[in-house]
Every structure is written in C-alpha cells, then in structure tokens.
Motif scaffolding. Structure first.
Motif, short mmCIF file in Angstrom:
data_model
loop_
_atom_site.label_atom_id
_atom_site.label_comp_id
_atom_site.label_asym_id
_atom_site.label_seq_id
_atom_site.Cartn_x
_atom_site.Cartn_y
_atom_site.Cartn_z
N SER A 101 -53.25 -48.20 32.95
CA SER A 101 -52.79 -47.13 32.04
C SER A 101 -52.00 -47.67 30.87
O SER A 101 -52.06 -47.11 29.78
N ASN A 102 -51.28 -48.77 31.07
CA ASN A 102 -50.65 -49.41 29.90
C ASN A 102 -51.72 -49.85 28.89
O ASN A 102 -51.55 -49.68 27.69
N ALA A 103 -52.80 -50.42 29.41
CA ALA A 103 -53.88 -50.87 28.53
C ALA A 103 -54.48 -49.68 27.78
O ALA A 103 -54.73 -49.75 26.57
N SER A 104 -54.67 -48.59 28.51
CA SER A 104 -55.26 -47.41 27.90
C SER A 104 -54.32 -46.82 26.83
O SER A 104 -54.77 -46.43 25.74
N ASP A 105 -53.01 -46.82 27.11
CA ASP A 105 -52.04 -46.37 26.10
C ASP A 105 -52.13 -47.23 24.84
O ASP A 105 -52.07 -46.73 23.71
N ALA A 106 -52.25 -48.54 25.07
CA ALA A 106 -52.31 -49.48 23.93
C ALA A 106 -53.56 -49.22 23.09
O ALA A 106 -53.54 -49.29 21.87
N ILE A 107 -54.65 -48.89 23.78
CA ILE A 107 -55.88 -48.60 23.04
C ILE A 107 -55.75 -47.27 22.30
O ILE A 107 -56.17 -47.14 21.15
N PHE A 133 -48.17 -40.81 33.47
CA PHE A 133 -46.74 -40.80 33.16
C PHE A 133 -45.94 -41.84 33.94
O PHE A 133 -44.71 -41.78 33.99
N HIS A 134 -46.64 -42.75 34.54
CA HIS A 134 -45.99 -43.88 35.21
C HIS A 134 -44.93 -43.42 36.20
O HIS A 134 -43.82 -43.92 36.21
N ASP A 135 -45.26 -42.45 36.98
CA ASP A 135 -44.29 -41.98 37.98
C ASP A 135 -44.78 -42.34 39.36
O ASP A 135 -45.96 -42.20 39.67
N LYS A 150 -38.52 -56.57 23.94
CA LYS A 150 -37.97 -55.25 24.21
C LYS A 150 -38.67 -54.60 25.42
O LYS A 150 -38.02 -54.02 26.29
N ASN A 151 -39.98 -54.69 25.46
CA ASN A 151 -40.73 -53.96 26.48
C ASN A 151 -40.77 -54.64 27.83
O ASN A 151 -40.73 -53.99 28.86
N LEU A 152 -40.90 -55.96 27.81
CA LEU A 152 -41.04 -56.63 29.09
C LEU A 152 -39.77 -57.35 29.52
O LEU A 152 -39.68 -57.87 30.62
N GLY A 153 -38.77 -57.37 28.67
CA GLY A 153 -37.52 -58.02 29.04
C GLY A 153 -36.52 -57.02 29.61
O GLY A 153 -35.58 -57.39 30.27
N ILE A 198 -53.42 -52.18 20.91
CA ILE A 198 -52.55 -52.48 19.78
C ILE A 198 -51.78 -53.80 19.90
O ILE A 198 -51.34 -54.37 18.90
N GLY A 199 -51.65 -54.33 21.11
CA GLY A 199 -50.97 -55.60 21.30
C GLY A 199 -49.47 -55.50 21.09
O GLY A 199 -48.94 -54.42 20.81
N MET A 200 -48.79 -56.64 21.25
CA MET A 200 -47.34 -56.62 21.09
C MET A 200 -46.89 -57.77 20.19
O MET A 200 -47.43 -58.87 20.26
N THR A 201 -45.87 -57.50 19.39
CA THR A 201 -45.25 -58.56 18.61
C THR A 201 -44.24 -59.27 19.51
O THR A 201 -44.00 -58.83 20.64
N VAL A 238 -42.67 -46.92 37.70
CA VAL A 238 -42.94 -48.25 38.20
C VAL A 238 -43.34 -49.22 37.10
O VAL A 238 -42.67 -50.21 36.85
N GLY A 239 -44.43 -48.90 36.42
CA GLY A 239 -44.76 -49.68 35.23
C GLY A 239 -45.17 -51.12 35.47
O GLY A 239 -45.54 -51.52 36.57
N PHE A 240 -45.06 -51.86 34.41
CA PHE A 240 -45.52 -53.24 34.36
C PHE A 240 -44.96 -54.10 35.49
O PHE A 240 -45.66 -54.89 36.10
N TYR A 241 -43.68 -53.91 35.77
CA TYR A 241 -43.03 -54.75 36.79
C TYR A 241 -43.68 -54.65 38.17
O TYR A 241 -43.49 -55.52 39.00
N GLY A 265 -54.82 -57.50 20.88
CA GLY A 265 -54.84 -56.90 22.22
C GLY A 265 -53.99 -57.70 23.19
O GLY A 265 -53.26 -58.61 22.78
N THR A 266 -54.10 -57.34 24.45
CA THR A 266 -53.23 -57.96 25.45
C THR A 266 -54.03 -58.37 26.68
O THR A 266 -54.90 -57.63 27.15
N LYS A 267 -53.74 -59.57 27.15
CA LYS A 267 -54.40 -60.05 28.36
C LYS A 267 -53.31 -60.39 29.37
O LYS A 267 -52.38 -61.13 29.07
P1 ADP Z 1 -44.00 -47.71 30.57
O1 ADP Z 1 -45.44 -47.98 30.40
O2 ADP Z 1 -43.67 -46.70 31.60
O3 ADP Z 1 -43.27 -47.52 29.28
P2 ADP Z 1 -44.01 -50.46 31.40
O4 ADP Z 1 -42.94 -51.31 32.02
O5 ADP Z 1 -45.27 -50.35 32.14
O6 ADP Z 1 -43.34 -49.05 31.19
O7 ADP Z 1 -44.31 -51.00 29.97
C1 ADP Z 1 -43.29 -51.17 29.05
C2 ADP Z 1 -43.85 -51.17 27.66
O8 ADP Z 1 -44.57 -52.37 27.40
C3 ADP Z 1 -44.84 -50.07 27.35
O9 ADP Z 1 -44.20 -48.86 27.02
C4 ADP Z 1 -45.62 -50.67 26.17
O10 ADP Z 1 -44.91 -50.44 24.98
C5 ADP Z 1 -45.60 -52.14 26.47
N1 ADP Z 1 -46.88 -52.55 27.07
C6 ADP Z 1 -47.14 -52.71 28.38
N2 ADP Z 1 -48.41 -53.08 28.57
C7 ADP Z 1 -48.98 -53.15 27.34
C8 ADP Z 1 -50.29 -53.48 26.84
N3 ADP Z 1 -51.29 -53.79 27.67
N4 ADP Z 1 -50.47 -53.45 25.50
C9 ADP Z 1 -49.47 -53.14 24.64
N5 ADP Z 1 -48.23 -52.81 25.06
C10 ADP Z 1 -47.99 -52.82 26.37
#
Ligand code: ADP
Length: 624
Positions: A32-38, A257-259, A84-87, A75-78, A115-118, A161-163
C-alpha cells in the motif's frame, strides 16, 4: 550511522521482537505504500507528459540470497524524505508519545501509530531501500539492520520509484520466514490483503503449459515462467455492493489507512443524485495519538474516477466528524483542480454536505441498532462531538445534541440526553449533572447523596468541556440543565423550606461570623438541606461554576485568575451544626479554626486545592 528517533526505536523494537502472530501483514503495508507512491505520481502525470503512466508494483524473490523485493515506479523519495519518513515514525509524535504512552500495552501503542514500513522488520533483519524521487537527478540507498540505526548514501538508481529489499530472518522452529520466498505464499497474500490495489502487482510465476509441437492426443507439458498480475485491481468502491462484505471492508481499511486494528464500523455507499459519488467511510477503533492536538489532519482521500487527487481533503468533513476516515470517488469532479480551488469548489461542497448527512444518519442508526459499537465510538471520539456542540457559539448544537452521551448515576453507563429526559422522576423538571475529574470522585461529591435520595438521575461530567456544552445547549427538550452543586432541592418542598428558613434565622449570628472570618474566600455562608452525610459543601453563586474555574485555569495560556463565586453550605441536619452553635457561645477563636477546616474540606471535595495549606494545618493542630 544515523540513529532512529527515540519513539521510532521503541516501535522498531516492538516489530523486531514481534508481538504479532500476524507477521505476514508486512507485505500489505509495503504494497500500500507503493500504491500511495504511484497515486502521487499518477496525479502529476496528468499535467506532465514525460511521466509514463503505465504503473505497476513488482515483487521478486531470490531464494539463495533469501531476499524479497517490492518495487514500484511511484513518486520515490528524496534524501530528505528518506530521513523524515523512514528515520522517524511520526514527525510530531515525540512529545505526545512520551507523555501519553507510558504504561500502554504494545498492541495499544501499535494501534495508535499504525504499522507501516517498520513492520517489515518483523520478517527481515536487514532492509535496503533504493529510491529516486520524481524530478530528482540523484538516487539514494537507505539501509538498516534495526535499532542500531540506518545509513543513507547516494546511489545511481535507474528510473524514478522505490525498490525495497528485505533480507529475511533465518528460519526458526516456530517461524518459517522462507515461506515468504514462495510463489504460492506471495500470491495468496496479495489476493488476501491487496486484491483491490488499483495498479497491477506483478510477479514471475511458474505455469505448466503444453509443450509446443507435442500432439494434442499425447500432450507433453513443461514449466514456464511468466510475468503475472496477482491482484484483481478493481478498487473496492467500484465493486457491486453485494460483493463487499464486512471482512472486505475491514481489510481494505487496514490496508488503505495502515491500521493494525479493524475499524469500529465501515460503511460503503453509492450516492446518486444532485451529485454522484462512491464512498467508503470508517470509524477507527482507536483515536490516533495526536487526534486531540492541533497536529492532527482530518480529511478523506479524494479520487476522481479512480485517480487520487488528494490524500486528505479536509473540506469533505466537518471538524466534529474529523475522526472519520475514508475514500470518496466522484466522476463529477474536475481532475485538473488545484488545492486552492478545491476549497471553494461547488462540487466538493455538495459532496461535503451530502457526506455529513450520510455520516449523521449512519451514527443515528448505529446508536439505535449497535449500541456497543456506538459507545465505543463515543468513548474514543465523543470529545470531538462535544467540542463540535460548543464551537462557534453552539452553531451546530442542534445537529449534534442527539449524538451526545454522558455517564448516568442510575444506569452506571453512558446514556443519551433523550434517554435521560424520557426517564426523569415525577416532578423533576431539570437535567441534573455533577462535575469532577473522574466518575469515582463525582460519585463522592457531598451534594450527590441528596439528589440521589430524591430519585434523580445525575449525569456525571468528567470532561472539562462538558459543562460548557450544557451551558451552550441551555436545555434539552425544554428541560434546563442544572448542576447538583448549585441546585436547591429544598426550594420546591414547602415544609423543608420552612424548616430551613427557621434554622437560618436562628443561626444567623453564626453564619455571619463564619463568613467574616473567611473573608472574601467565600461570597456567602448559608445553611442547606442539600446534604446528607457530609457537614459542608461548596457551591457557586455566580455564572462561573467551580468546574469552569478549574477548566479555564487549566488552559495553557491562562493566568489562573478565573474565580467562581463560592458559597459555603453547612448541613443544617448535621451534628457539626450544633457544634458550631455551641462554639459561637463559648469559644469564638476555636470557631474560626473550625471555619478554616470546614471550608478547606469543602474545597477538597470539590476537587480544588486547599488554598492556604499553612492555615489549614495550623487550624487542625489547634483543634486537636
Ligand atoms: P505511513 O505509510 O502510514 O505514513 P510508513 O512508515 O509505512 O507510514 O511510511 C512512512 C512514509 O514513507 C510514507 O508516508 C511515505 O511518505 C514514505 N514511503 C514509504 N514507502 C514508500 C514508497 N514505496 N515510495 C515513496 N514513499 C514511501
């Protein structure tokens, strides 16, 4: 190596030493993170021809290296985004986290944060993220082996994009992580959790096909690898209603909604009329950690014909329903709409109006038919509705008053105002309430006993805003609100009134003396029949009640100057009454000490501090 923020570390720790039996949900989270990014890049593609709009999510495995890879062309990440997002798990969360989450269980915590990425750390002991943001020249690699921290380095990544590469943990007796390298496992997880993702989720899968050139009557077969789309790709809200059951609704919510927790309620509606839209609306089962802070952003995901326009469109829901999460998709919306225009857009306003009606009618139905769920909703989000009643000088009070609930002394549970009014005692013409910090403390207020004796049900106001709500409402169904600490129950009873008048006259000298010795701490000292076992209580004589004094003085910018006019009531039928009378004739100095003790006691019972501790302690010592 960089360090994770403290609160992220703790969540991370929870993930690594996972409490979940349900580790497999990590895949849903990554997808779902990938789908949000797309979604985000797709929106940009509407105005930028250079973006190729043939999006997909790709999953691959390497059994020898024990890696599972999820790749998207979103959309990828800078570098900043990565940081900010993964730290950190929630940007503004640090303070709230520390203050409010002491003593919470792990699953309550996760429930609040999502839960999310972690969650990938439940199955992997090392994670690499390769990413390149839209519009950026450089790519980056983020790598972490868990709580020790993470590194970010430049990396020449092809394409935006993101891998994400997960190095799976070694198998143990209980956990076979290598399962996540198996085709069947991955495809079934995608089907189960991510079927309605709108972009193809692709993976190489093995198929058995007839060998070319072999005769039909004597066919030979061979195994071939083929890139397959694993998901159905129909967004849930585009499916016929008959196909959308509660389970599908709940799964969609968790994924979108990542719940970690299923919602209290999910509603799927296709609205047709002046404006046409499909919507999925949810009440989460836990308030997000920052819900009652200004950091919280309300809003619904807004789509136009399947293309996401906005992640959180605030304009769609009023503040008091700000806890509702969900998706709205309307083909009536103009796709090229900018955020600024959206706020004034007629169509958006029309949807918002219609949504509010829908939410109201669903809440009403819930209250009637799913009492427990409604109460759970109210326990988490009732404050939001109360603030809604109070906000804007009560502008929305009529819309919201029937959604309110308060704890009842009689039923010992939450009741609505209409339930209260229906069951009022004969002769009762007011809605009685009592304020305090907790139900236990309210139940022990001196004035409560008498009110209960009269057969009155009392609403317990525990939240600071409650009394303000009562004042703004003024009445419900023609019945005025009255605080038991201010009510005069004897006023309506002629014989009681006569008794009180007589005693007061007799006692006048004593009352005046006590008032004089307490000075301007109290506005009045009087006899009362509102009490039963307690000798004294405080009531308020003016517009501002004692509870309002506490609430207003507790506000962040208060200078603690608000003061309720306090009336010290002395129980005319208590032994203390006789004692005071006696002292008045024999020892006025000691009577002064008694006055201090009784006044301080009354303050304490009202939930106020003793205002002059020194005086109080001295008085007690003297008496002893
Ligand atoms: P959440 O998705 O609930 O915000 P996550 O910990 O899963 O929490 O992700 C944190 C943030 O990292 C996301 O909000 C998004 O901005 C960024 N992110 C995560 N995965 C991706 C991805 N595949 N491509 C771009 N951004 C991503």
């Amino acid at each position: 190596m960089k360090q994770f923020k403290t609160e992220s570390k703790r969540i991370l720790d929870l993930m690594i030493n996972s409490i979940y039996t349900n580790k497999e949900i990590f895949l849903r989270e990554l997808i779902s993170n990938a789908s949000d990014a797309i979604d985000k890049l797709k929106f940009i593609s509407l105005t930028d021809d250079k973006v190729i709009s043939d999006f997909s999510i790709n999953i691959s495995v390497d059994k020898d290296a024990r890696t599972l890879t999820v790749e998207d062309d979103g959309i990828g990440m800078t570098e900043k985004d990565l940081e900010k997002n993964l730290g950190t798990i929630a940007e503004s969360g640090t303070l709230a986290f520390k203050k409010e989450n002491e003593g919470k269980t792990d699953s309550e915590l996760i429930g609040q944060f999502g839960v999310g990425f972690y969650s990938a750390f439940m199955v992997a002991d090392k994670i690499q993220v390769f990413t390149k943001a839209y519009g950026s020249e450089t790519g980056y690699k983020w790598e972490s082996e868990g709580v020790s921290g993470y590194d970010i380095v430049e990396y020449a990544k092809e394409g935006v994009g993101t891998k994400i590469v997960l190095y799976l943990k070694p198998d143990t007796d209980d956990e076979k992580y290598s399962e996540f390298l198996e085709e069947y496992k991955i495809s079934s997880l995608v089907k189960q959790y991510s079927d309605y993702i709108r972009y193809p989720i692709k993976m190489m899968t093995t198929h058995t096909v007839k060998k070319e050139g072999t005769p039909d009557d004597k066919p030979e077969y061979e195994q071939v690898q083929e890139l397959t789309t694993l998901n159905g790709m129909v967004p849930l809200w585009k499916k016929p209603k008959s196909e959308v059951n509660k389970e599908a609704l709940d799964e969609f919510y968790k994924s979108e909604f990542h719940d970690y927790l299923a919602p209290i309620k999910g509603v799927y509606a296709k609205i047709e009329g002046a404006i046409t839209y499909d919507t999925l609306l949810y009440i989460p089962s836990k308030a997000p950690f920052d819900y009652y802070s200004k950091d919280y952003k309300k809003g619904l995901k807004l789509y136009s014909n399947g293309v996401m326009i906005m992640d959180k469109c605030e304009e769609l829901i009023p503040d008091y329903f700000g806890f509702i999460r969900g998706v709205v998709d309307s083909s009536d919306l103009n796709l090229n709409i900018s955020r600024e225009i959206l706020q004034q857009d007629r169509q958006v306003k029309a949807i918002a109006n219609s949504l509010e009606k829908k939410i109201s009618s669903e809440l009403k139905k819930m209250l009637e038919n799913e009492r427990e769920a409604y109460e759970n909703m109210f326990k988490e989000f009732g404050l939001s509705i109360k603030f809604g009643v109070y906000a804007g000088f009560g502008y929305n009070k009529d819309k919201l008053k029937d959604f309110l609930m308060f704890y009842s002394s009689k039923k010992e549970k939450l009741v609505t105002l209409s339930e209260y009014v229906k069951e009022m005692a004969p002769g009762q013409d007011k809605i009685y309430y009592a304020c305090g910090e907790s139900y236990e403390k309210i139940a022990r207020l001196p004035q409560i006993e008498k009110a209960k004796d009269k057969g009155y049900e009392i609403l317990y106001f525990k939240d600071g805003v409650d009394e303000f709500v009562a004042k703004i409402l003024n009445d419900y169904d023609g019945k005025k609100f009255a605080s038991v600490t201010e009510a005069d129950f004897s006023a309506s009873d002629d014989s009681e009134k006569a008794k009180l008048d007589q005693k007061s006259t007799e006692f006048k000298g004593v009352l005046d003396f006590i008032k004089e010795s307490l000075g301007d701490k109290v506005k009045e000292v009087k006899l009362s029949l509102n009490l039963k076992s307690h000798p004294v209580c405080l009531s308020s004589g003016g517009e501002i009640s004692i509870e309002m004094e506490k609430t207003l003085n507790a506000m962040p910018n208060s200078d603690k100057k608000v003061k309720a006019d306090k009336v010290l009531e002395i129980n005319a039928e208590h032994k203390v009454y006789e004692k005071l009378k006696g002292l008045f004739d024999t020892d006025k100095e000691l009577l002064k000490k008694y006055a201090v003790v009784l006044y301080s006691q009354a303050r304490l019972l009202s939930g106020l501090d003793v205002d002059d501790v020194f005086d109080f302690v001295n008085a007690i010592t003297e008496i002893m």
